[in-house]
Design a protein around this motif. Structure first.
Motif, PDB file in Angstrom:
ATOM      1  N   ASP A   5     169.101  52.564  -9.229  1.00  0.00           N
ATOM      2  CA  ASP A   5     168.764  52.650 -10.653  1.00  0.00           C
ATOM      3  C   ASP A   5     167.266  52.874 -10.838  1.00  0.00           C
ATOM      4  N   VAL A   6     166.445  52.157 -10.071  1.00  0.00           N
ATOM      5  CA  VAL A   6     164.990  52.316 -10.165  1.00  0.00           C
ATOM      6  C   VAL A   6     164.591  53.715  -9.717  1.00  0.00           C
ATOM      7  N   ALA A   7     165.252  54.225  -8.659  1.00  0.00           N
ATOM      8  CA  ALA A   7     164.946  55.564  -8.159  1.00  0.00           C
ATOM      9  C   ALA A   7     165.263  56.616  -9.219  1.00  0.00           C
ATOM     10  N   LYS A   8     166.379  56.463  -9.931  1.00  0.00           N
ATOM     11  CA  LYS A   8     166.724  57.405 -11.000  1.00  0.00           C
ATOM     12  C   LYS A   8     165.716  57.318 -12.140  1.00  0.00           C
ATOM     13  N   LEU A   9     165.291  56.098 -12.450  1.00  0.00           N
ATOM     14  CA  LEU A   9     164.323  55.896 -13.535  1.00  0.00           C
ATOM     15  C   LEU A   9     162.997  56.579 -13.225  1.00  0.00           C
ATOM     16  N   LEU A  10     162.543  56.495 -11.967  1.00  0.00           N
ATOM     17  CA  LEU A  10     161.263  57.079 -11.581  1.00  0.00           C
ATOM     18  C   LEU A  10     161.385  58.536 -11.145  1.00  0.00           C
ATOM     19  N   GLY A  11     162.593  59.000 -10.905  1.00  0.00           N
ATOM     20  CA  GLY A  11     162.796  60.391 -10.494  1.00  0.00           C
ATOM     21  C   GLY A  11     162.492  60.624  -9.025  1.00  0.00           C
ATOM     22  N   VAL A  12     162.733  59.625  -8.186  1.00  0.00           N
ATOM     23  CA  VAL A  12     162.514  59.746  -6.754  1.00  0.00           C
ATOM     24  C   VAL A  12     163.804  59.316  -6.035  1.00  0.00           C
ATOM     25  N   SER A  13     163.802  59.438  -4.722  1.00  0.00           N
ATOM     26  CA  SER A  13     164.983  59.034  -3.954  1.00  0.00           C
ATOM     27  C   SER A  13     164.947  57.538  -3.664  1.00  0.00           C
ATOM     28  N   THR A  14     166.110  57.000  -3.345  1.00  0.00           N
ATOM     29  CA  THR A  14     166.186  55.563  -3.023  1.00  0.00           C
ATOM     30  C   THR A  14     165.404  55.254  -1.752  1.00  0.00           C
ATOM     31  N   SER A  15     165.370  56.200  -0.812  1.00  0.00           N
ATOM     32  CA  SER A  15     164.613  55.958   0.417  1.00  0.00           C
ATOM     33  C   SER A  15     163.115  55.902   0.141  1.00  0.00           C
ATOM     34  N   SER A  16     162.645  56.631  -0.890  1.00  0.00           N
ATOM     35  CA  SER A  16     161.227  56.555  -1.262  1.00  0.00           C
ATOM     36  C   SER A  16     160.883  55.163  -1.763  1.00  0.00           C
ATOM     37  N   ILE A  17     161.736  54.600  -2.604  1.00  0.00           N
ATOM     38  CA  ILE A  17     161.499  53.246  -3.117  1.00  0.00           C
ATOM     39  C   ILE A  17     161.477  52.256  -1.959  1.00  0.00           C
ATOM     40  N   GLN A  18     162.436  52.347  -1.081  1.00  0.00           N
ATOM     41  CA  GLN A  18     162.497  51.439   0.065  1.00  0.00           C
ATOM     42  C   GLN A  18     161.272  51.601   0.960  1.00  0.00           C
ATOM     43  N   ARG A  19     160.824  52.843   1.162  1.00  0.00           N
ATOM     44  CA  ARG A  19     159.635  53.099   1.988  1.00  0.00           C
ATOM     45  C   ARG A  19     158.394  52.496   1.357  1.00  0.00           C
ATOM     46  N   TRP A  20     158.233  52.620   0.038  1.00  0.00           N
ATOM     47  CA  TRP A  20     157.078  52.050  -0.645  1.00  0.00           C
ATOM     48  C   TRP A  20     157.043  50.532  -0.477  1.00  0.00           C
ATOM     49  N   VAL A  21     158.193  49.919  -0.645  1.00  0.00           N
ATOM     50  CA  VAL A  21     158.260  48.457  -0.537  1.00  0.00           C
ATOM     51  C   VAL A  21     157.881  48.018   0.868  1.00  0.00           C
ATOM     52  N   LYS A  22     158.366  48.721   1.876  1.00  0.00           N
ATOM     53  CA  LYS A  22     158.088  48.330   3.264  1.00  0.00           C
ATOM     54  C   LYS A  22     156.655  48.632   3.667  1.00  0.00           C
ATOM     55  N   GLN A  23     156.171  49.837   3.335  1.00  0.00           N
ATOM     56  CA  GLN A  23     154.838  50.227   3.788  1.00  0.00           C
ATOM     57  C   GLN A  23     153.733  49.469   3.052  1.00  0.00           C
ATOM     58  N   LEU A  24     153.972  49.146   1.805  1.00  0.00           N
ATOM     59  CA  LEU A  24     152.954  48.417   1.052  1.00  0.00           C
ATOM     60  C   LEU A  24     153.131  46.907   1.167  1.00  0.00           C
ATOM     61  N   GLY A  25     154.180  46.484   1.820  1.00  0.00           N
ATOM     62  CA  GLY A  25     154.419  45.053   2.017  1.00  0.00           C
ATOM     63  C   GLY A  25     154.655  44.309   0.711  1.00  0.00           C
ATOM     64  N   LEU A  26     155.375  44.955  -0.203  1.00  0.00           N
ATOM     65  CA  LEU A  26     155.638  44.325  -1.501  1.00  0.00           C
ATOM     66  C   LEU A  26     156.733  43.267  -1.342  1.00  0.00           C
ATOM     67  N   PRO A  27     156.489  42.063  -1.813  1.00  0.00           N
ATOM     68  CA  PRO A  27     157.502  41.003  -1.697  1.00  0.00           C
ATOM     69  C   PRO A  27     158.547  41.132  -2.799  1.00  0.00           C
ATOM     70  N   MET A  28     159.549  41.924  -2.563  1.00  0.00           N
ATOM     71  CA  MET A  28     160.597  42.140  -3.545  1.00  0.00           C
ATOM     72  C   MET A  28     161.776  41.217  -3.256  1.00  0.00           C
ATOM     73  N   GLU A  29     162.496  40.895  -4.296  1.00  0.00           N
ATOM     74  CA  GLU A  29     163.637  40.001  -4.176  1.00  0.00           C
ATOM     75  C   GLU A  29     164.843  40.776  -3.648  1.00  0.00           C
ATOM     76  N   LYS A  30     165.621  40.087  -2.788  1.00  0.00           N
ATOM     77  CA  LYS A  30     166.851  40.693  -2.248  1.00  0.00           C
ATOM     78  C   LYS A  30     168.036  39.842  -2.663  1.00  0.00           C
ATOM     79  N   ASN A  31     169.176  40.500  -2.829  1.00  0.00           N
ATOM     80  CA  ASN A  31     170.392  39.743  -3.171  1.00  0.00           C
ATOM     81  C   ASN A  31     171.061  39.236  -1.900  1.00  0.00           C
ATOM     82  N   GLU A  32     172.237  38.638  -2.032  1.00  0.00           N
ATOM     83  CA  GLU A  32     172.911  38.040  -0.882  1.00  0.00           C
ATOM     84  C   GLU A  32     173.335  39.064   0.163  1.00  0.00           C
TER      85      GLU A  32
END
Length: 173
Positions: A5-32
């Motif tokens: 949903d976030v990827a669609k909102l920003l107009g990027v791929s889901t792998s881009s969002i995941q890459r940003w979170v990992k490379q920038l070390g963003l502490p994002m919440e994960k579900n179960e």
């Protein structure tokens, strides 16, 4: 929101969002299940990162715009009903046992069928071998010398001949 949903909102791929979170070390919440779960603050942060990337900034040069006070951890729901879980495990084990039993019976049936087919084929090969041997014997008999080539003896005794008189033997009558 989830990652797609976030990827669609920003107009990027889901792998881009995941890459940003990992490379920038963003502490994002994960579900179960280990999937990212983004809050409105997280989405705003990702929008700012996306704007910087659009302006030509390299991802290595981007520093997180805000630090979270404490890292978030994924939420794991505790199993509240152990009895239901035990029933589920017992049903699964019963199903596995019945599945193994059924598989064993199917394999046994197939083995019996294959054994019958092999026996039928062996009988057929034996019959063909006998017929081949019979035909080879017939060919040998046809190729062997026949009785016609041997002289024929009609009577083993002496043949009685009429005696010619002397006059007819001299004149050749």
């Amino acid at each position: 929101m989830n990652t797609s949903d976030v990827a669609k909102l920003l107009g990027v791929s889901t792998s881009s969002i995941q890459r940003w979170v990992k490379q920038l070390g963003l502490p994002m919440e994960k579900n179960e299940r280990g999937h990212y779960h983004f809050t409105s603050e997280d989405i705003e942060l990702l929008k700012k990162i996306h704007e910087q990337l659009q302006n030509g900034t390299l991802i290595h040069d981007i520093s997180p715009l805000r630090e979270k006070k404490s890292p978030r951890k994924g939420v794991v729901k505790a199993v509240e009903n152990d009895v239901a879980l035990e029933k589920l495990f017992s049903k699964v084990s019963k199903l596995e046992i019945s599945l193994n039993t059924k598989a064993d019976s199917v394999v046994s049936y197939q083995l019996l069928q294959h054994r019958r087919e092999i026996e039928d084929l062996q009988n057929h090969v034996n019959q063909l071998s006998q017929q081949l041997e019979l035909l080879q014997n017939q060919v040998k008999e046809m190729m062997s010398p026949t009785q016609i080539d041997k002289p024929l003896v009609l009577d083993h005794g002496k043949v009685k001949r009429k005696k010619k008189n002397i006059v007819s033997s001299i004149f050749g009558f």
